[in-house]
Scaffold this motif. Structure first.
Motif, PDB file in Angstrom:
ATOM      1  N   LYS A  45      35.306  49.656  36.138  1.00  0.00           N
ATOM      2  CA  LYS A  45      35.045  48.994  34.852  1.00  0.00           C
ATOM      3  C   LYS A  45      36.285  48.292  34.310  1.00  0.00           C
ATOM      4  CE  LYS A  45      31.006  51.645  33.426  1.00  0.00           C
ATOM      5  NZ  LYS A  45      30.377  52.500  32.382  1.00  0.00           N
ATOM      6  N   CYS A  46      37.469  48.793  34.646  1.00  0.00           N
ATOM      7  CA  CYS A  46      38.693  48.073  34.270  1.00  0.00           C
ATOM      8  C   CYS A  46      38.787  46.751  35.013  1.00  0.00           C
ATOM      9  CB  CYS A  46      39.921  48.931  34.565  1.00  0.00           C
ATOM     10  SG  CYS A  46      40.229  50.271  33.387  1.00  0.00           S
ATOM     11  N   ILE A  47      38.466  46.764  36.298  1.00  0.00           N
ATOM     12  CA  ILE A  47      38.489  45.530  37.090  1.00  0.00           C
ATOM     13  C   ILE A  47      37.485  44.521  36.543  1.00  0.00           C
ATOM     14  CG2 ILE A  47      38.005  44.537  39.379  1.00  0.00           C
ATOM     15  CD1 ILE A  47      39.011  47.205  40.573  1.00  0.00           C
ATOM     16  N   LEU A  48      36.351  45.011  36.087  1.00  0.00           N
ATOM     17  CA  LEU A  48      35.292  44.143  35.553  1.00  0.00           C
ATOM     18  C   LEU A  48      35.549  43.713  34.114  1.00  0.00           C
ATOM     19  CD1 LEU A  48      32.233  46.066  37.000  1.00  0.00           C
ATOM     20  CD2 LEU A  48      32.865  43.723  37.593  1.00  0.00           C
ATOM     21  N   GLY A  49      36.547  44.306  33.464  1.00  0.00           N
ATOM     22  CA  GLY A  49      36.801  43.984  32.068  1.00  0.00           C
ATOM     23  C   GLY A  49      35.882  44.697  31.109  1.00  0.00           C
ATOM     24  N   MET A  50      35.136  45.693  31.597  1.00  0.00           N
ATOM     25  CA  MET A  50      34.231  46.457  30.745  1.00  0.00           C
ATOM     26  C   MET A  50      34.969  47.578  30.013  1.00  0.00           C
ATOM     27  SD  MET A  50      31.119  46.640  33.526  1.00  0.00           S
ATOM     28  CE  MET A  50      30.005  47.632  32.520  1.00  0.00           C
ATOM     29  N   VAL A  51      36.117  47.984  30.545  1.00  0.00           N
ATOM     30  CA  VAL A  51      36.998  48.959  29.915  1.00  0.00           C
ATOM     31  C   VAL A  51      38.383  48.335  29.843  1.00  0.00           C
ATOM     32  CG1 VAL A  51      38.180  51.166  30.232  1.00  0.00           C
ATOM     33  CG2 VAL A  51      35.717  51.018  30.607  1.00  0.00           C
ATOM     34  N   ILE A  52      39.012  48.394  28.691  1.00  0.00           N
ATOM     35  CA  ILE A  52      40.344  47.819  28.520  1.00  0.00           C
ATOM     36  C   ILE A  52      41.395  48.884  28.808  1.00  0.00           C
ATOM     37  CG2 ILE A  52      41.944  46.746  26.882  1.00  0.00           C
ATOM     38  CD1 ILE A  52      39.496  45.617  25.439  1.00  0.00           C
ATOM     39  N   ASP A  59      45.257  41.801  38.268  1.00  0.00           N
ATOM     40  CA  ASP A  59      45.056  40.405  38.642  1.00  0.00           C
ATOM     41  C   ASP A  59      43.903  40.327  39.633  1.00  0.00           C
ATOM     42  OD1 ASP A  59      47.230  39.808  37.111  1.00  0.00           O
ATOM     43  OD2 ASP A  59      48.564  39.293  38.772  1.00  0.00           O
ATOM     44  N   VAL A  60      43.022  39.375  39.421  1.00  0.00           N
ATOM     45  CA  VAL A  60      41.927  39.107  40.352  1.00  0.00           C
ATOM     46  C   VAL A  60      42.066  37.666  40.800  1.00  0.00           C
ATOM     47  CG1 VAL A  60      39.430  38.985  40.659  1.00  0.00           C
ATOM     48  CG2 VAL A  60      40.406  40.813  39.275  1.00  0.00           C
ATOM     49  N   GLN A  61      42.206  37.476  42.106  1.00  0.00           N
ATOM     50  CA  GLN A  61      42.430  36.154  42.681  1.00  0.00           C
ATOM     51  C   GLN A  61      43.626  35.453  42.019  1.00  0.00           C
ATOM     52  OE1 GLN A  61      38.916  34.036  44.353  1.00  0.00           O
ATOM     53  NE2 GLN A  61      37.782  35.107  42.761  1.00  0.00           N
ATOM     54  N   ASP A  62      44.715  36.216  41.892  1.00  0.00           N
ATOM     55  CA  ASP A  62      45.993  35.708  41.374  1.00  0.00           C
ATOM     56  C   ASP A  62      45.934  35.303  39.902  1.00  0.00           C
ATOM     57  OD1 ASP A  62      47.280  36.029  43.868  1.00  0.00           O
ATOM     58  OD2 ASP A  62      46.489  34.102  44.556  1.00  0.00           O
ATOM     59  N   ASN A  63      44.929  35.748  39.191  1.00  0.00           N
ATOM     60  CA  ASN A  63      44.827  35.455  37.760  1.00  0.00           C
ATOM     61  C   ASN A  63      44.709  36.757  36.981  1.00  0.00           C
ATOM     62  OD1 ASN A  63      44.671  32.486  37.845  1.00  0.00           O
ATOM     63  ND2 ASN A  63      42.719  32.827  38.874  1.00  0.00           N
ATOM     64  N   THR A  64      45.542  36.908  35.949  1.00  0.00           N
ATOM     65  CA  THR A  64      45.423  38.096  35.112  1.00  0.00           C
ATOM     66  C   THR A  64      44.075  38.093  34.406  1.00  0.00           C
ATOM     67  OG1 THR A  64      46.399  39.345  33.291  1.00  0.00           O
ATOM     68  CG2 THR A  64      46.531  36.947  33.152  1.00  0.00           C
ATOM     69  N   ILE A  65      43.515  39.285  34.215  1.00  0.00           N
ATOM     70  CA  ILE A  65      42.206  39.359  33.572  1.00  0.00           C
ATOM     71  C   ILE A  65      42.325  39.477  32.052  1.00  0.00           C
ATOM     72  CG2 ILE A  65      41.275  40.449  35.651  1.00  0.00           C
ATOM     73  CD1 ILE A  65      41.036  43.052  34.016  1.00  0.00           C
ATOM     74  N   LYS A  66      43.564  39.624  31.547  1.00  0.00           N
ATOM     75  CA  LYS A  66      43.735  39.755  30.099  1.00  0.00           C
ATOM     76  C   LYS A  66      43.291  38.477  29.394  1.00  0.00           C
ATOM     77  CE  LYS A  66      47.507  43.128  29.911  1.00  0.00           C
ATOM     78  NZ  LYS A  66      48.919  43.342  29.524  1.00  0.00           N
ATOM     79  N   LYS A  67      42.414  38.646  28.429  1.00  0.00           N
ATOM     80  CA  LYS A  67      41.922  37.524  27.619  1.00  0.00           C
ATOM     81  C   LYS A  67      41.428  36.368  28.493  1.00  0.00           C
ATOM     82  CE  LYS A  67      45.071  38.676  23.824  1.00  0.00           C
ATOM     83  NZ  LYS A  67      46.153  38.190  22.930  1.00  0.00           N
ATOM     84  N   TRP A  69      37.926  35.814  30.451  1.00  0.00           N
ATOM     85  CA  TRP A  69      36.605  36.243  30.897  1.00  0.00           C
ATOM     86  C   TRP A  69      36.076  35.421  32.066  1.00  0.00           C
ATOM     87  CZ3 TRP A  69      32.867  32.514  30.828  1.00  0.00           C
ATOM     88  CH2 TRP A  69      33.100  31.390  30.021  1.00  0.00           C
ATOM     89  N   LYS A  70      36.643  34.251  32.302  1.00  0.00           N
ATOM     90  CA  LYS A  70      36.078  33.340  33.308  1.00  0.00           C
ATOM     91  C   LYS A  70      36.140  33.896  34.720  1.00  0.00           C
ATOM     92  CE  LYS A  70      36.684  29.009  30.763  1.00  0.00           C
ATOM     93  NZ  LYS A  70      37.285  27.654  30.768  1.00  0.00           N
ATOM     94  N   TYR A  71      37.108  34.796  34.982  1.00  0.00           N
ATOM     95  CA  TYR A  71      37.223  35.347  36.340  1.00  0.00           C
ATOM     96  C   TYR A  71      35.955  36.091  36.757  1.00  0.00           C
ATOM     97  CZ  TYR A  71      37.797  40.207  34.837  1.00  0.00           C
ATOM     98  OH  TYR A  71      37.583  41.468  34.334  1.00  0.00           O
TER      99      TYR A  71
END
Length: 236
Positions: A45-52, A59-67, A69-71
């Motif tokens: 859920k952290c990887i999915l952004g469902m839990v902060i 990082d998913v595909q070299d992009n931070t998931i913080k703020k 949602w597009k990833y």
């Protein structure tokens, strides 16, 4: 594909993930294992952004998931429990998800593969658990995404549908996709996984192949290797 550094997550006083580092490269099937309460679901859920997270970097595909949602647009996710609106028909749910994702889909092929044609006009609340899981699988695999996360994907499936699911996962792997799976079915892991990530008390105790796990535990079969590493973690 996924890089995690120094990940911590607390729920109140309960430390669920602690100083967790994980690197999952692109392409292949990765099984996340561990006893109940080890942090598997929280990690997913952290990887999915469902839990902060409380702290740390993902990082998913070299992009931070913080703020960012597009990833998530390039992730297909199968939840463990398919809580569908009971009053919707199967075809209405599929249409709704297509409208939300706004991506090219292949639901017709998957509906045929899992024999769901007779159920398209039936309300979801009338379906058996196994049929709901087939609908869940269709919704997950009908879009082309580079990362696929499957939480207990075999739940409720009959043997024929399980074989089809395995074939579907392997097809996606052969396209270069990254598949992350949590499951309690050890035979499924042994057959499918390229690498195993074993969690205990919020941190990674082992990461490697089935063969490496059996070498480390000095066991000759996978189930005994998992049992042995569980004992090792308890004694550590």
């Amino acid at each position: 594909m996924i890089q995690i550094e120094n990940l911590h997550k607390k729920f109140g006083r309960n430390q669920v993930l602690f100083n967790l580092d994980l690197d999952i490269h692109s392409g292949g099937i990765f099984a996340v294992l561990g006893p109940n309460g080890s942090g598997k679901t929280t990690l997913i859920k952290c990887i999915l952004g469902m839990v902060i997270p409380s702290s740390g970097e993902i990082d998913v595909q070299d992009n931070t998931i913080k703020k960012n949602w597009k990833y998530r647009q390039d992730i297909n996710y199968l939840p463990q429990i398919a809580n569908f609106p009971g009053n919707l028909k199967v075809k209405e749910l599929i249409r709704m998800i297509k409208d939300l994702r706004q991506k090219e889909s292949k639901e017709e092929v998957l509906v045929k593969l899992f024999g769901l044609e007779p159920f398209l006009d039936k309300k979801l609340g009338t379906l058996s658990g196994g049929t709901k899981q087939k609908v869940n699988i269709v919704l997950t695999f009908m879009f082309d995404s580079s990362l696929i996360i499957l939480d207990e994907p075999t739940t409720g499936l009959d043997p024929a549908s399980l074989i089809k699911l395995k074939e579907l996962i392997l097809q996606e792997k052969n396209k270069g996709k990254t598949i992350l799976i949590t499951t309690h079915i050890m035979q499924f892991v042994e057959e499918m996984a390229d690498e195993i990530v074993y969690l205990l008390e919020g941190n990674i105790f082992f990461k490697g192949s089935v063969e490496q796990l059996m070498t480390r535990t000095k066991q000759t079969d996978f189930e005994h290797a998992i049992a042995a590493i569980t004992i090792q973690t308890a004694d550590a």
